[in-house]
Design a protein around this motif. Structure first.
Motif, PDB file in Angstrom:
ATOM      1  N   GLU A   1       1.747   2.951  12.335  1.00 40.64           N
ATOM      2  CA  GLU A   1       1.903   2.075  11.181  1.00 40.64           C
ATOM      3  C   GLU A   1       3.238   2.334  10.508  1.00 40.64           C
ATOM      4  OE1 GLU A   1      -1.274   0.697   8.050  1.00 40.64           O
ATOM      5  OE2 GLU A   1      -0.309   2.538   7.307  1.00 40.64           O
ATOM      6  N   ILE A   2       4.053   1.290  10.418  1.00 46.64           N
ATOM      7  CA  ILE A   2       5.321   1.379   9.695  1.00 46.64           C
ATOM      8  C   ILE A   2       5.093   1.133   8.211  1.00 46.64           C
ATOM      9  CG2 ILE A   2       7.603   0.344   9.433  1.00 46.64           C
ATOM     10  CD1 ILE A   2       7.524  -0.336  12.413  1.00 46.64           C
ATOM     11  N   ALA A   3       4.270   0.123   7.936  1.00 53.60           N
ATOM     12  CA  ALA A   3       3.878  -0.241   6.581  1.00 53.60           C
ATOM     13  C   ALA A   3       2.541  -0.956   6.693  1.00 53.60           C
ATOM     14  CB  ALA A   3       4.938  -1.137   5.929  1.00 53.60           C
ATOM     15  N   PRO A   4       1.824  -1.146   5.596  1.00 51.92           N
ATOM     16  CA  PRO A   4       0.535  -1.849   5.682  1.00 51.92           C
ATOM     17  C   PRO A   4       0.686  -3.213   6.371  1.00 51.92           C
ATOM     18  CG  PRO A   4       0.750  -0.826   3.539  1.00 51.92           C
ATOM     19  CD  PRO A   4       2.077  -0.640   4.234  1.00 51.92           C
ATOM     20  N   GLY A   5      -0.074  -3.404   7.443  1.00 49.13           N
ATOM     21  CA  GLY A   5      -0.016  -4.657   8.176  1.00 49.13           C
ATOM     22  C   GLY A   5       1.110  -4.758   9.168  1.00 49.13           C
ATOM     23  N   ILE A   6       1.911  -3.709   9.320  1.00 50.79           N
ATOM     24  CA  ILE A   6       3.053  -3.725  10.256  1.00 50.79           C
ATOM     25  C   ILE A   6       3.006  -2.461  11.102  1.00 50.79           C
ATOM     26  CG2 ILE A   6       5.547  -3.783  10.518  1.00 50.79           C
ATOM     27  CD1 ILE A   6       5.728  -5.147   7.825  1.00 50.79           C
TER      28      ILE A   6
ATOM     29  N   ALA B   1       8.817  -1.408  30.565  1.00 54.79           N
ATOM     30  CA  ALA B   1       9.115  -0.512  29.449  1.00 54.79           C
ATOM     31  C   ALA B   1       9.679  -1.354  28.306  1.00 54.79           C
ATOM     32  CB  ALA B   1      10.107   0.570  29.857  1.00 54.79           C
ATOM     33  N   TYR B   2       9.117  -1.174  27.106  1.00 47.67           N
ATOM     34  CA  TYR B   2       9.593  -1.972  25.983  1.00 47.67           C
ATOM     35  C   TYR B   2       9.206  -1.303  24.672  1.00 47.67           C
ATOM     36  CZ  TYR B   2       4.734  -3.596  26.399  1.00 47.67           C
ATOM     37  OH  TYR B   2       3.362  -3.659  26.519  1.00 47.67           O
ATOM     38  N   ILE B   3       9.874  -1.724  23.612  1.00 48.91           N
ATOM     39  CA  ILE B   3       9.532  -1.328  22.257  1.00 48.91           C
ATOM     40  C   ILE B   3       9.418  -2.588  21.419  1.00 48.91           C
ATOM     41  CG2 ILE B   3      10.649   0.921  22.430  1.00 48.91           C
ATOM     42  CD1 ILE B   3      12.965  -0.218  20.787  1.00 48.91           C
ATOM     43  N   GLY B   4       8.673  -2.506  20.307  1.00 49.45           N
ATOM     44  CA  GLY B   4       8.529  -3.701  19.498  1.00 49.45           C
ATOM     45  C   GLY B   4       7.889  -3.424  18.155  1.00 49.45           C
ATOM     46  N   VAL B   5       7.761  -4.507  17.380  1.00 50.90           N
ATOM     47  CA  VAL B   5       7.146  -4.472  16.053  1.00 50.90           C
ATOM     48  C   VAL B   5       6.184  -5.646  15.961  1.00 50.90           C
ATOM     49  CG1 VAL B   5       7.538  -4.590  13.568  1.00 50.90           C
ATOM     50  CG2 VAL B   5       9.188  -3.408  15.031  1.00 50.90           C
ATOM     51  N   GLU B   6       5.007  -5.404  15.385  1.00 50.56           N
ATOM     52  CA  GLU B   6       3.998  -6.445  15.232  1.00 50.56           C
ATOM     53  C   GLU B   6       3.457  -6.436  13.816  1.00 50.56           C
ATOM     54  OE1 GLU B   6      -0.013  -8.079  17.545  1.00 50.56           O
ATOM     55  OE2 GLU B   6       0.811  -6.081  17.995  1.00 50.56           O
ATOM     56  N   GLY B   7       3.339  -7.637  13.238  1.00 51.36           N
ATOM     57  CA  GLY B   7       2.835  -7.740  11.874  1.00 51.36           C
ATOM     58  C   GLY B   7       1.849  -8.877  11.735  1.00 51.36           C
ATOM     59  N   ASP B   8       0.956  -8.736  10.747  1.00 56.79           N
ATOM     60  CA  ASP B   8      -0.064  -9.756  10.531  1.00 56.79           C
ATOM     61  C   ASP B   8       0.545 -11.092  10.137  1.00 56.79           C
ATOM     62  OD1 ASP B   8      -1.950  -7.804  11.029  1.00 56.79           O
ATOM     63  OD2 ASP B   8      -2.193  -7.301   8.897  1.00 56.79           O
ATOM     64  N   GLN B   9       1.679 -11.058   9.443  1.00 57.91           N
ATOM     65  CA  GLN B   9       2.256 -12.281   8.895  1.00 57.91           C
ATOM     66  C   GLN B   9       3.328 -12.906   9.791  1.00 57.91           C
ATOM     67  OE1 GLN B   9       0.926 -13.596   6.131  1.00 57.91           O
ATOM     68  NE2 GLN B   9      -0.491 -11.852   6.161  1.00 57.91           N
ATOM     69  N   PHE B  10       4.100 -12.080  10.510  1.00 59.09           N
ATOM     70  CA  PHE B  10       5.236 -12.645  11.259  1.00 59.09           C
ATOM     71  C   PHE B  10       5.037 -12.645  12.767  1.00 59.09           C
ATOM     72  CE2 PHE B  10       6.241  -8.128  10.812  1.00 59.09           C
ATOM     73  CZ  PHE B  10       6.575  -7.777  12.109  1.00 59.09           C
ATOM     74  N   GLY B  11       3.970 -12.042  13.283  1.00 60.11           N
ATOM     75  CA  GLY B  11       3.739 -12.066  14.716  1.00 60.11           C
ATOM     76  C   GLY B  11       4.226 -10.815  15.410  1.00 60.11           C
ATOM     77  N   LYS B  12       4.708 -10.980  16.629  1.00 56.18           N
ATOM     78  CA  LYS B  12       5.070  -9.848  17.475  1.00 56.18           C
ATOM     79  C   LYS B  12       6.412 -10.103  18.149  1.00 56.18           C
ATOM     80  CE  LYS B  12       3.357  -7.552  21.720  1.00 56.18           C
ATOM     81  NZ  LYS B  12       2.252  -7.541  22.719  1.00 56.18           N
ATOM     82  N   ILE B  13       7.301  -9.119  18.087  1.00 50.94           N
ATOM     83  CA  ILE B  13       8.575  -9.184  18.789  1.00 50.94           C
ATOM     84  C   ILE B  13       8.763  -7.895  19.556  1.00 50.94           C
ATOM     85  CG2 ILE B  13       9.852  -8.374  16.746  1.00 50.94           C
ATOM     86  CD1 ILE B  13      12.217 -10.092  17.787  1.00 50.94           C
ATOM     87  N   TRP B  14       9.166  -7.992  20.831  1.00 50.83           N
ATOM     88  CA  TRP B  14       9.373  -6.802  21.636  1.00 50.83           C
ATOM     89  C   TRP B  14      10.544  -7.008  22.596  1.00 50.83           C
ATOM     90  CZ3 TRP B  14       5.887 -10.509  22.366  1.00 50.83           C
ATOM     91  CH2 TRP B  14       5.519 -10.911  23.639  1.00 50.83           C
ATOM     92  N   VAL B  15      11.187  -5.892  22.953  1.00 44.02           N
ATOM     93  CA  VAL B  15      12.427  -5.913  23.721  1.00 44.02           C
ATOM     94  C   VAL B  15      12.316  -4.933  24.877  1.00 44.02           C
ATOM     95  CG1 VAL B  15      14.931  -5.607  23.644  1.00 44.02           C
ATOM     96  CG2 VAL B  15      13.712  -6.435  21.610  1.00 44.02           C
ATOM     97  N   GLY B  16      12.741  -5.359  26.064  1.00 45.17           N
ATOM     98  CA  GLY B  16      12.734  -4.489  27.236  1.00 45.17           C
ATOM     99  C   GLY B  16      12.276  -5.239  28.464  1.00 45.17           C
ATOM    100  N   SER B  17      11.507  -4.561  29.311  1.00 42.17           N
ATOM    101  CA  SER B  17      11.011  -5.145  30.558  1.00 42.17           C
ATOM    102  C   SER B  17       9.499  -5.279  30.480  1.00 42.17           C
ATOM    103  CB  SER B  17      11.393  -4.255  31.751  1.00 42.17           C
ATOM    104  OG  SER B  17      12.796  -4.144  31.868  1.00 42.17           O
ATOM    105  N   ASP B  18       9.018  -6.524  30.708  1.00 38.53           N
ATOM    106  CA  ASP B  18       7.597  -6.792  30.623  1.00 38.53           C
ATOM    107  C   ASP B  18       7.330  -8.109  31.357  1.00 38.53           C
ATOM    108  OD1 ASP B  18       4.947  -6.504  29.945  1.00 38.53           O
ATOM    109  OD2 ASP B  18       5.175  -7.301  27.914  1.00 38.53           O
TER     110      ASP B  18
END
Length: 322
Positions: free
Chosen positions: A65-70, A97-114
């Motif tokens: 958890e980065i912040a509530p909901g994120i 292999a990838y990293i990303g951020v997901e939030g309840d309000q803005f969705g999901k973004i990830w970078v790498g190979s998938d």
């Protein structure tokens, strides 16, 4: 004496709490070994049998958890050959292999190979079967590396997806930015997906094999699925101008620990009389929560307008995963 015991108890409780908190933040390690024996027979041609690794992997993943909901997340998965001792380099291939951020309000973004946006939305049949020796991959070139992908939150069953592959000056081929767009809509037992791939890259980027794209025409795909209880039905269609059309239907049914599936796929090429079809059948049995065995059969017919021949494959395999 009692104070010492109480102090020790408090210290032990504090240490245990810290250890549990630290343990809860540990990454998850997972993996599988997949082995299969495949017999292939080409009509009026050669036949052979082999024992293969069917994609064994070991991976690690984590989120926090980065912040509530994120939350932030990562995943890394490497491949190895479980069938061959000689000349085995251990972890000798790469899956994702990838990293990303997901939030309840803005969705999901990830970078790498998938798995790419288009593949995930449309290409269900070829990804379902274990060996997939004769199944059809769609006519799209954008691969699974150097991807920046995004999915929106769920809007009453509707989700929008996008991906761009960042091929820079030092990557394979010339600098390019192929992209993919998709929309998925799920309501009750039904799911509909539409997607496109711009095919602007010079290489099929998933496997690193040099080779230019056939053309710069877009690939378009649509998939419809019905899932109710133990039954799943899927139909999909893909097309690319001056390349060809692919369509397929799939049915899968679960009976306790057993799963039965069958599919039919057909493809025809533009600007030629070539046609190819494949019938695939699978019977899978779950031995436990961590291990299953299966039998798959493939009958492929290829007609190039002048010659017509059949290829028959029979696969028997087992997978252990944790």
């Amino acid at each position: 004496m009692k104070k010492t015991l109480i102090a020790s108890a408090i210290a032990a409780a504090t240490f245990s709490g810290a250890a549990l908190a630290q343990e809860s933040n540990l990454p998850t390690v997972y993996g599988n070994i997949q082995l299969a024996v495949v017999h292939s027979d080409v009509e009026d041609g050669s036949s052979g049998i082999g024992h293969y690794d069917n994609g064994s992997t070991i991976g690690v993943k984590h989120d926090h958890e980065i912040a509530p909901g994120i939350k932030g997340f990562f995943k890394a998965e490497l491949e190895f050959d479980a069938d061959d001792k000689a000349d085995n380099g251990g972890l000798n291939a790469f899956d994702e292999a990838y990293i990303g951020v997901e939030g309840d309000q803005f969705g999901k973004i990830w970078v790498g190979s998938d798995d790419s946006t288009y593949e995930s939305a449309i290409d269900e049949i070829s990804n379902y079967f274990e060996v997939a020796s004769q199944n059809f991959r769609g006519p799209y070139d954008t691969g699974e590396g150097d991807l920046i992908q995004y999915s929106t939150p769920n809007f009453g069953g509707l989700k929008l997806h996008g991906a761009v592959q960042f091929n820079g000056d030092d990557d394979k081929g010339e600098k390019s930015y192929p992209y993919q767009l998709a929309a998925t809509y799920a309501v009750d037992a039904f799911e509909l997906a539409v997607a496109m791939d711009s095919n602007d890259g010079d290489f099929a980027y998933s496997n690193g094999t040099a080779g230019t794209s056939v053309n710069n025409e877009n690939t378009y795909g649509v998939r419809g699925s019905y899932a109710a209880g133990d039954l799943r039905l899927t139909a999909q269609y893909q097309t690319r101008k001056d390349v060809g059309d692919l369509w397929g239907v799939f049915a899968g049914y679960t009976m306790g620990k057993n799963v039965f599936a069958v599919a039919y796929e057909f493809g025809d090429e533009d600007n030629s009389d070539a046609e190819t079809s494949t019938i695939t059948a699978q019977a899978l049995h779950n031995l436990s929560d961590n291990m299953y065995v299966y039998v798959e059969g493939y009958l492929n017919n290829a007609d190039d307008g002048a010659n017509d021949f059949d290829t028959t494959d029979l696969a028997v395999g087992a997978t252990y995963y944790f």
